[in-house]
Design a protein around this motif. Structure first.
Motif, mmCIF file in Angstrom:
data_model
loop_
_atom_site.group_PDB
_atom_site.id
_atom_site.type_symbol
_atom_site.label_atom_id
_atom_site.label_comp_id
_atom_site.label_asym_id
_atom_site.label_seq_id
_atom_site.Cartn_x
_atom_site.Cartn_y
_atom_site.Cartn_z
ATOM 1 N N TRP A 82 36.647 47.748 33.500
ATOM 2 C CA TRP A 82 36.285 47.835 35.049
ATOM 3 C C TRP A 82 35.333 46.780 35.707
ATOM 4 C CZ3 TRP A 82 39.267 51.135 38.080
ATOM 5 C CH2 TRP A 82 39.911 52.276 37.491
ATOM 6 N N TYR A 83 35.916 46.297 36.762
ATOM 7 C CA TYR A 83 34.973 45.256 37.271
ATOM 8 C C TYR A 83 34.841 45.699 38.821
ATOM 9 C CZ TYR A 83 36.312 42.246 33.440
ATOM 10 O OH TYR A 83 36.156 41.719 31.938
ATOM 11 N N LEU A 84 33.861 45.116 39.443
ATOM 12 C CA LEU A 84 33.549 45.264 40.907
ATOM 13 C C LEU A 84 34.280 44.163 41.616
ATOM 14 C CD1 LEU A 84 32.257 46.736 43.263
ATOM 15 C CD2 LEU A 84 30.287 45.145 42.845
ATOM 16 N N CYS A 85 35.230 44.522 42.421
ATOM 17 C CA CYS A 85 36.027 43.557 43.136
ATOM 18 C C CYS A 85 35.443 43.771 44.555
ATOM 19 C CB CYS A 85 37.430 43.773 43.150
ATOM 20 S SG CYS A 85 38.523 42.517 44.100
ATOM 21 N N VAL A 86 34.821 42.536 45.194
ATOM 22 C CA VAL A 86 34.356 42.504 46.611
ATOM 23 C C VAL A 86 35.323 41.680 47.312
ATOM 24 C CG1 VAL A 86 32.458 42.028 47.984
ATOM 25 C CG2 VAL A 86 32.156 42.772 45.607
ATOM 26 N N PHE A 87 35.903 42.197 48.313
ATOM 27 C CA PHE A 87 36.868 41.633 49.421
ATOM 28 C C PHE A 87 36.148 41.053 50.589
ATOM 29 C CE2 PHE A 87 39.928 44.727 46.963
ATOM 30 C CZ PHE A 87 40.866 43.745 46.871
#
Length: 490
Positions: free
Chosen positions: A2-7
């Protein structure tokens, strides 16, 4: 993992489809080989697993995504247009104290390779929905003294970049998706978007520009949806000034285009201001060919199939420009007979054309893609949608050769939007498929909106608001009753 994806907080409906297309491009999913009858079981059937941080709105720029490897995560982040960054999340909490406990509980085995004495690092601070002073940023950075960094600080070119990202319970008065309570994230940057890309290709600095030129950001999104890359051949049957092909060429794809207006593909505005000069401006490989061609009367020889890896286009659906097909009104009505242009007049001859309704245009586009795309190839195109007060249900064009894998909607006015459709070819083109496609086309014509066949979308889009809206147009009341958060189209 799991990764944190910041849009980035824009084009919210386009974010996940772009990431999933790029994840497939970089090998996140395995693809089955074609079966004996030519079918593909898994093309376009894969999607990523997503989660929202606790108490976050679905339109939040913060999402957790499960990707198979750090290399894939880095490749997706570095190429994406809407991903600000992808991070290995070391900790999160509602306060700096909770964040500290979370980071300390994170696996030392995962942290140690990035804390060694022979590496350099920096810590950056970012916020969403709030602003903090430079002094506050420095204070937050100093608070991470409990992390045993052994390397040197390098602010210009560090080996590892760590980010502290904060949100706050700012409410909804600023048009941002509401967040309940404060949230603080800390993580190691895996990859980040190239922030120089869009300013470099912005339309206002483009050599050759037309009234329907595709915005650079949207053109790159379409190229990502089509999975353009070196070795692939991308075709745009409505090439215009070449904006979409410029984006595909940037990613290394070979390009080819066509347009019914011979003045666009042949002349432009002179020898130094035409479609070719747009590619020259950015040092991109020139298109293999630009044809004067009409989808209604295809130029391809009989039997030619499976040439293109992707077809990307913005069909002329009659809002900014109407569609045209070869023949002219008199010729199509049988008033005059077909004619041959004399040899001495061919150079300056401009062929006659007639109106081309959207329903006919889309049918021809799907037929072209079914014949000319390779198995697993992608068709990416915009389709217009009119919304009324009673229903938001939408029927999109279908074809037996294709599976619809992604839809991304961009609202352009109170009742008109355009949807980016991404379709994957899952079956071969045969005479039986052609017959089935024609039947689907007739059903689509009969069951869809009247403007689709008559081609009066422009008047429908720009007509005055309907009677229900007119009755409720009291400026003061409207402002008071208007929702503070306007959803995904802010």
């Amino acid at each position: 993992m799991w990764y944190l994806c910041v849009f980035y907080h824009r084009l919210l409906d386009f974010r996940k489809p772009e990431v999933e297309s790029l994840a497939e491009l970089f090998g996140a999913f395995s693809k089955e080989e074609p079966t004996n009858n030519g079918d593909l079981k898994s093309f376009g059937s894969n999607s990523l697993e997503w989660k929202l941080p606790e108490h976050h709105h679905p339109d939040s720029p913060f999402h957790l995504v499960n990707l198979p490897s750090e290399e894939i995560a880095r490749n997706v982040a570095n190429r994406s247009i809407l991903v600000k960054g992808i991070f290995e999340l070391w900790g999160e909490g509602s306060s700096l104290e909770e964040l500290e406990e979370s980071i300390k509980s994170y696996s030392d085995e995962r942290k140690q390779p990035y804390l060694t004495s022979d590496s350099t690092f920096k810590i950056a601070v970012d916020t969403f929905g709030k602003a903090i002073s430079f002094e506050e940023q420095n204070g937050r950075i100093r608070s991470f003294s409990y992390i045993p960094f052994k390397g040197r600080v390098n602010l210009k070119n560090p080996d590892h970049t760590f980010w502290l990202i904060e949100t706050d319970n700012y409410g909804s008065s600023n048009g941002l998706p509401p967040i309940v309570g404060r949230k603080v994230f800390f993580g190691r940057e895996i990859g980040a978007a190239d922030r120089k890309l869009l300013p470099t290709y912005q339309l206002k600095s483009r050599t050759y520009l037309g009234p329907t030129a595709m915005d650079a950001e949207m053109a790159f999104l379409m190229a990502n949806q089509a999975q353009a890359k070196p070795g692939r051949l991308v075709y745009d049957p409505f090439v215009g000034t070449g904006s979409i092909l410029v984006a595909a060429a940037h990613y290394g794809a070979m390009t080819m285009g066509a347009d019914i207006d011979i003045r666009v593909v042949r002349d432009g505005r002179g020898p130094d201001c035409n479609v070719w000069s747009n590619f020259k401006q950015y040092g991109l490989p020139m298109p293999i060919a630009l044809l004067r061609a009409d989808n209604n009367l295809p130029p391809w020889r009989s039997g030619l199939k499976e040439v293109f890896d992707a077809i990307i286009c913005d069909p002329p659906y009659g809002v900014r420009a109407g569609g045209r097909k070869s023949g002219g009104r008199k010729l199509l009505k049988g008033v005059i007979d077909p004619y041959t242009v004399p040899d001495d007049k061919r150079t300056g001859h401009i062929p006659s054309t007639a109106p081309y309704s959207l329903v006919e245009c889309v049918h021809d586009l799907l037929d072209l893609a079914a014949k000319m795309l390779v198995m697993g190839g992608r068709l990416v195109y915009f389709y217009p949608v009119l919304r009324d007060n009673e229903s938001t249900d939408t029927t999109f064009p279908e074809h037996p050769c294709f599976k619809l894998v992604a839809t991304s909607e961009q609202m352009l006015s109170y009742r008109y939007s355009r949807v980016l459709l991404t379709m994957v070819k899952i079956g071969p083109y045969t005479e039986e498929i052609d017959l089935a496609a024609r039947i689907k086309h007739l059903e689509f014509k009969e069951n869809h909106l009247k403007w689709l066949e008559e081609g009066n979308l422009h008047s429908a889009v720009f007509s005055p608001a309907d009677i229900h809206l007119k009755e409720s147009v009291d400026t003061k009341i409207s402002k008071e009753s208007k929702g503070k958060y306007r959803g995904k189209y802010v």
